[in-house]
Scaffold this active site. Structure first.
Site, PDB file in Angstrom:
ATOM      1  NE  ARG A  86      11.215  -7.384   7.786  1.00 52.98           N
ATOM      2  CZ  ARG A  86      10.789  -7.333   6.539  1.00 52.98           C
ATOM      3  NH1 ARG A  86      10.946  -8.379   5.736  1.00 52.98           N
ATOM      4  NH2 ARG A  86      10.207  -6.252   6.062  1.00 52.98           N
TER       5      ARG A  86
ATOM      6  CD  GLU B 101      10.408  -0.510   5.770  1.00 52.21           C
ATOM      7  OE1 GLU B 101      11.017  -1.576   5.572  1.00 52.21           O
ATOM      8  OE2 GLU B 101       9.461  -0.131   5.067  1.00 52.21           O
TER       9      GLU B 101
ATOM     10  CD1 TRP C  68       0.360 -10.320  -3.056  1.00 53.11           C
ATOM     11  CD2 TRP C  68      -1.060  -9.019  -1.921  1.00 53.11           C
ATOM     12  NE1 TRP C  68      -0.910 -10.578  -3.530  1.00 53.11           N
ATOM     13  CE2 TRP C  68      -1.796  -9.792  -2.853  1.00 53.11           C
ATOM     14  CE3 TRP C  68      -1.741  -8.122  -1.106  1.00 53.11           C
ATOM     15  CZ2 TRP C  68      -3.183  -9.700  -2.991  1.00 53.11           C
ATOM     16  CZ3 TRP C  68      -3.121  -8.030  -1.239  1.00 53.11           C
ATOM     17  CH2 TRP C  68      -3.817  -8.812  -2.168  1.00 53.11           C
ATOM     18  CB  ALA C  69       6.165  -5.237  -1.536  1.00 55.51           C
TER      19      ALA C  69
ATOM     20  NE  ARG D  36      13.293  -9.564   2.628  1.00 55.77           N
ATOM     21  CZ  ARG D  36      12.440  -8.541   2.658  1.00 55.77           C
ATOM     22  NH1 ARG D  36      12.797  -7.361   2.187  1.00 55.77           N
ATOM     23  NH2 ARG D  36      11.236  -8.692   3.164  1.00 55.77           N
TER      24      ARG D  36
ATOM     25  CG  HIS E  74       6.869  -9.546   8.376  1.00 53.09           C
ATOM     26  ND1 HIS E  74       6.251  -8.842   9.390  1.00 53.09           N
ATOM     27  CD2 HIS E  74       7.378  -8.615   7.518  1.00 53.09           C
ATOM     28  CE1 HIS E  74       6.377  -7.548   9.153  1.00 53.09           C
ATOM     29  NE2 HIS E  74       7.053  -7.384   8.026  1.00 53.09           N
TER      30      HIS E  74
ATOM     31  CG  HIS F 125       7.726 -11.673   4.968  1.00 53.59           C
ATOM     32  ND1 HIS F 125       6.558 -11.230   4.378  1.00 53.59           N
ATOM     33  CD2 HIS F 125       8.637 -10.672   4.797  1.00 53.59           C
ATOM     34  CE1 HIS F 125       6.738 -10.027   3.874  1.00 53.59           C
ATOM     35  NE2 HIS F 125       8.003  -9.660   4.100  1.00 53.59           N
TER      36      HIS F 125
ATOM     37  CB  ALA G 243      12.856 -10.230 -10.448  1.00 57.78           C
TER      38      ALA G 243
END
Length: 771
Positions: free
Chosen positions: A388, A223, A151-152, A484, A340, A449, A120
């Site tokens: 999730r 995903e 870390w994504a 999300r 997560h 997460h 961002a």
């Protein structure tokens, strides 16, 4: 420490006769072709600088009223990026553009002050610089890549070959339990592919070498909760590839100055409440200086460190949210913290993310029973690819049913060589812990997460504080609703970063020149609000005291405001966290300003905001999952007592499953302690000497020895002997106040360990797995 640079009302001209509100501008995003150069470079010194040129048609003053923002209920690892996990990729990250400064006072004001260096922050800075604006970027760490974005793992949404925006919108609404804001979802679906092309694909501002098929087409994968294979990626460390490219582009841009080792302590506001910059701690000198900017952008990332177990790095402290709360900004959806479902479970270690893409590529969830039963389809028709929050709860439920500390994630049925190419970082990390994912499953548990809430912003990234913007995880655009959708976060950061830059470019906020005392043509400078800072000249806060309060906060949120919540327990969490925030504030005001103390204050502020929002929301939905007060949830203390019986049974020769003392380093999930094997309970504490202060009696000697060893490993005997004695006393008596997870082992077994041979045998299976 140098005195903070705080401007006094006595030294500046009186406020201008016309109201600042008279110069408000509604501020819609401009076409890039209508933008003009902003003038002065951010790296120039503030002394003797003439007022910068005014862009044609630019309007000064406070930005207009919030558009497209619904009424929301809101309360207002020690990780360092690895040197390389790219398997030989040539691209390297250049160092910051700015040489070490003697003083932050050398930095002049810029058009944009961007706090944060993730996707961002970088996308905002690069777009603004492209439009001719000067940008100063701040990061508290030495390496600007040390952020959540790095870390994504899984990837970023682009578009499937047979995709259209309505399909993506449907997936986002479904994952978010239809609590999403329609305008935000439509914006992402419409502008997302273009933002990826502009910033990340071939010929863009920061080209990223995404994986490709044999025919040269971008490789795309599924995903969870996506109806199309629309995720593009770079192996299993997409965040690293993106951040390498973005930071390289930032460092090459002459309009951007990157300042590292600079911690924003609080936002700088005028008396009328307009944000004009930030009060910043320069770690190298210890001085707190006010840095000014035409507009201030918060891009500080998430707040996973508010919880005891998280996939986030230690720097994810919620700094931006906390600073904005202290200046009265409106926040929204704070109760929606996403856990997560799959992080690697290694006792005593920080949680390592096992990307959603594993399940997208066919990984199966198995329970930890001897039968290794697949269970996901028992809970949801989409199985492992359910949203999730659903997957996290199904894992927790199966752990309770099987009385186990974790579940398993198994992708060993896929080709071994393909796995090594597709998930090289996860393969290498697991292998270093004694787990070969090509032949065996990974032990996994959920962990905090991603925060779906944050500072309420509109479609242009404007917050409720005049002249303050936010982008990325620190903000709440309304895109995510109550949960999300996988791989939307990086795309949201790009889309809103670009929007913020364009908005600021057209309606540049109040430009405050320290040399000329002006806010813009015809607008006199107004005094800054005073901020409360320690007086200086005091002592540094004890590291052990900071760590003690921080751990108490993290455990309170983990156990009381976790995956499964109860209304009465949430009210108790609010009371406890209010007390802890008071402690953190007292420590902040009573010691020298430091990054750790600033972080503690911010963690306490955000933790309380999350708990208050959760307690105020009676609707169980998405990541805010409520159960009735009379329903018995997973009880961590009870689980610890059950396992205590198993420990005592081990002294009598019974078999004990491998795990840390007291089962302490458990999955948490509102259930952090290790349960006993089926059929064993507190009654198994045979032979333990009764203690009137504890129903379970004294700890066996070997457990005390192990506690001593663990305390030494953490350095508590040296740094805080009183605290260490208290903790050891708790273990000896099994006092109810003792959360024995603090004794999780954090160093390799060695010959100096005071453990007996019996205890070495007990712990050996854990160490064989790389712990």
């Amino acid at each position: 420490m140098a005195s903070p640079l705080v401007h006094s009302a006595a030294t500046v001209p009186p406020p201008p006769p016309p109201s600042l509100a008279a110069s408000m501008s509604a501020g819609t995003s401009a076409d890039a072709g209508a933008d003009a150069s902003a003038g002065a470079n951010a790296g120039a010194s503030g002394s003797g600088t003439a007022p910068r040129d005014v862009p044609p048609g630019a309007k000064f003053g406070v930005n207009g009223a919030m558009d497209n923002v619904g009424n929301g209920s809101g309360f207002s690892t020690n990780s360092t990026p690895e040197a390389s996990t790219d398997g030989g990729r040539d691209a390297t990250t250049a160092s910051a553009t700015t040489a070490p400064l003697a003083s932050l006072s050398d930095i002049g004001e810029a058009d944009l002050l961007v706090i944060g260096s993730g996707v961002a922050g970088c996308s905002t800075a690069l777009k603004a610089a492209e439009l001719g604006r000067s940008v100063t970027m701040l990061t508290a760490v030495a390496d600007p890549k040390q952020c959540n974005s790095f870390w994504a793992q899984g990837g970023i949404i682009y578009k499937a070959t047979d995709d259209h925006r309505e399909l993506l919108e449907s997936d986002i609404h479904t994952a978010g339990s239809r609590q999403n804001k329609f305008e935000a979802v439509s914006k992402l679906a419409a502008e997302g592919p273009g933002a990826v092309e502009e910033f990340l694909l071939e010929g863009s501002l920061a080209e990223v070498p995404f994986d490709r098929e044999e025919d040269g087409e971008l490789a795309r994968c599924f995903e969870a909760a996506h109806n199309r294979a629309r995720i593009i990626h770079w192996r299993d460390h997409t965040g690293k590839a993106i951040m390498d490219s973005l930071i390289q582009a930032v460092n090459a841009n002459p309009n951007i100055t990157m300042l590292t080792g600079c911690t924003a302590v609080d936002l700088a506001l005028t008396k009328s409440g307009t944000c004009v910059g930030a009060h910043v701690l320069h770690e190298a000198t210890g001085e707190v200086v006010t840095l000014l900017g035409g507009s201030t952008i918060l891009a500080t990332g998430g707040c996973g460190e508010v919880y005891e177990h998280t996939s986030n790095p230690r720097e994810a402290r919620g700094d931006g949210i906390a600073m904005a709360i202290r200046c009265g900004a409106v926040v929204e959806n704070m109760e929606y913290m996403q856990f997560h479902p799959t992080t690697l479970y290694i006792p005593g270690e920080r949680r390592f993310l096992c990307t959603e893409a594993l399940r997208g590529e066919g990984a199966r969830l198995l329970d930890a029973s001897t039968e290794r039963n697949a269970f996901a389809k028992d809970y949801h028709p989409d199985g492992e690819l359910a949203p999730r929050d659903v997957v996290a709860r199904m894992i927790l439920s199966q752990m309770e049913k099987t009385n186990m500390l974790h579940a398993y994630l198994d992708i060993s049925h896929r080709d071994a060589e393909w796995l090594k190419r597709r998930f090289p970082a996860i393969y290498a990390h697991c292998l270093s812990r004694g787990i070969d994912i090509t032949t065996e499953p990974m032990p996994v548990v959920p962990a905090a997460h991603y925060h779906c809430g944050g500072l309420r912003v509109d479609l242009a990234g404007r917050t409720s504080v005049p002249n303050l913007y936010a982008a990325g995880e620190v903000s709440c655009t309304g895109l995510h609703g109550a949960n999300r959708l996988a791989s939307t976060s990086l795309l949201e950061a790009l889309v809103w970063g670009k929007s913020v830059a364009r908005e600021v470019n057209q309606t540049l906020g109040l430009v405050w020149s320290k040399s000329a005392n002006w806010f813009g043509p015809g607008v006199a400078r107004e005094a800054l609000r005073d901020i409360t800072l320690p007086p200086g000249g005091g002592s540094d806060a004890e590291a052990a005291e900071v760590a003690r309060i921080r751990l108490r906060i993290q455990r309170t949120t983990w156990n009381l405001v976790g995956i499964v919540r109860q209304p009465a327990v949430l009210e108790e969490a609010v009371v406890r966290l209010e007390e802890m925030l008071n402690e953190a504030e007292e420590l902040f005001l009573g010691s020298n300003v430091s990054t750790e103390v600033v972080g503690l204050r911010n963690i306490a502020t955000v933790a309380l905001a999350i708990a208050r929002a959760a307690a105020a929301n009676p609707k169980s939905i998405g990541t805010h999952h409520l159960v009735p007060n009379d329903e018995q949830p997973w009880d961590e203390d009870a689980a610890a007592k059950v396992h205590a019986g198993a420990e005592a049974g081990a002294e009598a020769g019974a078999e004990v499953p491998p795990g840390p003392l007291g089962g302490g380093e458990g999955a948490g999930l509102g259930a952090g302690s290790e349960p006993a094997p089926p059929g064993e309970g507190a009654s198994g504490n045979a032979g333990a000497e009764e203690n009137p202060e504890s129903p379970l009696g004294e700890c066996p000697d070997w457990a005390v020895d192990q506690a001593v060893w663990s305390l030494e490993g953490k350095g508590l005997w040296a740094s805080a002997p009183g605290l260490a004695e208290d903790l050891l006393s708790c273990v000896r008596t099994r006092a109810p106040c003792c959360d024995r997870r603090i004794f999780a082992r954090d160093r390799p077994l060695n010959e100096e360990s005071p453990l007996s041979s019996h205890d070495r045998a007990w712990t050996e299976p854990v160490y064989r797995n790389g712990f």
